[in-house]
Design an enzyme around this catalytic site. Structure first.
Site, PDB file in Angstrom:
ATOM      1  N   SER A 139      58.792   3.119  12.733  1.00  0.00           N
ATOM      2  CA  SER A 139      59.148   4.443  12.229  1.00  0.00           C
ATOM      3  C   SER A 139      60.454   4.319  11.458  1.00  0.00           C
ATOM      4  CB  SER A 139      59.329   5.416  13.396  1.00  0.00           C
ATOM      5  OG  SER A 139      59.955   6.613  12.977  1.00  0.00           O
ATOM      6  N   TYR A 152      62.051   7.735  21.932  1.00  0.00           N
ATOM      7  CA  TYR A 152      61.171   7.437  20.802  1.00  0.00           C
ATOM      8  C   TYR A 152      61.883   6.511  19.815  1.00  0.00           C
ATOM      9  CZ  TYR A 152      58.173   8.114  16.722  1.00  0.00           C
ATOM     10  OH  TYR A 152      57.354   7.903  15.647  1.00  0.00           O
TER      11      TYR A 152
END
Length: 255
Positions: A139, A152
């Site tokens: 990401s 995350y």
């Protein structure tokens, strides 16, 4: 990674980026197997996209991963590409730690331990093929932290370093390691994000990814233009400004 002629397993691809990429890779001339937990969704995918195979798998469960790996390899002995797509994103407030540990453990299990288990389950199969690839999914938040999603961010940073390390270890084998680095993309990773106007439209994202795979078959990272703001802040020397901008926007705008 070549764009066609592969046999590709994509666990965690029953929606969002994973499903969109599975469909596009199938249309490009690959045999694609989609994995997921929900049987009904798998049946819908098989019905709507003839030629895409499906396998039930729970990527949070080691036994399910082992069973699915055996089934996929039995049914598709030419399997040469693995794309572990399953991921969850949860807001956490570590200043009020009640409930944080449960969220963090679930995120680590899905986002980091799941891909590790999947890669180890399929690595012998991949190394036995003359041309193979592992596409990890990190990401933009692996490179610049969003305040509200600490675990995350951490799991995606770990996936980035795992990708870098595996690339070194697998050098000289037939297995290429490619890291897909999404920006914020309209998907159902968290409620409401599918309609977030500040996120990149899903079709637009997958269009750009497919174009990069065609034009850069030897790329180590697949970076659409939109994610480069986050990816290269340290290189440009403006990392602090990137973090400030990221955390002034909506809580998921640059996930």
């Amino acid at each position: 990674m070549r764009i066609n002629g592969n046999t590709i397993f994509i666990p965690g691809a029953t929606s969002g980026i994973g499903l969109a990429l599975a469909v596009r890779l199938h249309e490009a001339g690959n045999q694609v197997i989609v994995g997921g937990r929900r049987t009904q969704l798998l049946e819908q995918i098989a019905a709507q996209h003839p030629g895409i195979d499906t396998v039930r798998i729970d990527t949070t469960d080691a036994d399910s991963i082992a069973a699915a790996a055996s089934e996929v390899i039995r049914r598709h002995p030419q399997l040469n590409v693995l794309i572990p797509m399953a991921g969850i994103m949860r807001a956490e407030d570590w200043t009020s730690p009640a409930g944080v540990l449960e969220s963090a453990e679930a995120t680590v299990t899905t986002n980091l331990l799941g891909p590790i288990r999947l890669i180890t389950a399929f690595l012998d199969q991949l190394m036995a093929q003359p041309d193979a690839a592992i596409m990890t999914v990190s990401s933009g938040l692996a490179f610049a932290p969003l305040r509200v999603t600490p675990t995350y961010n951490a799991t995606k940073a770990a996936i980035h370093m795992l990708s870098e390390s595996l690339r070194l270890q697998l050098a000289g084998t037939s297995v290429q390691v490619v890291e897909l680095v999404p920006p914020s993309v309209q998907s159902d990773i968290i409620p409401g994000h599918q309609d977030d106007p500040s996120a990149m439209p899903l079709d637009e994202y997958v269009d750009e990814v497919m174009g990069l795979l065609r034009s850069q078959p030897d790329a180590a990272e697949i970076l659409v233009e939109r994610v480069k703001f986050l990816r290269f802040g340290e290189v440009r020397g403006d990392q602090q400004q990137v973090i400030e901008v990221l955390n002034r926007t909506d809580a998921v705008a640059a996930a």
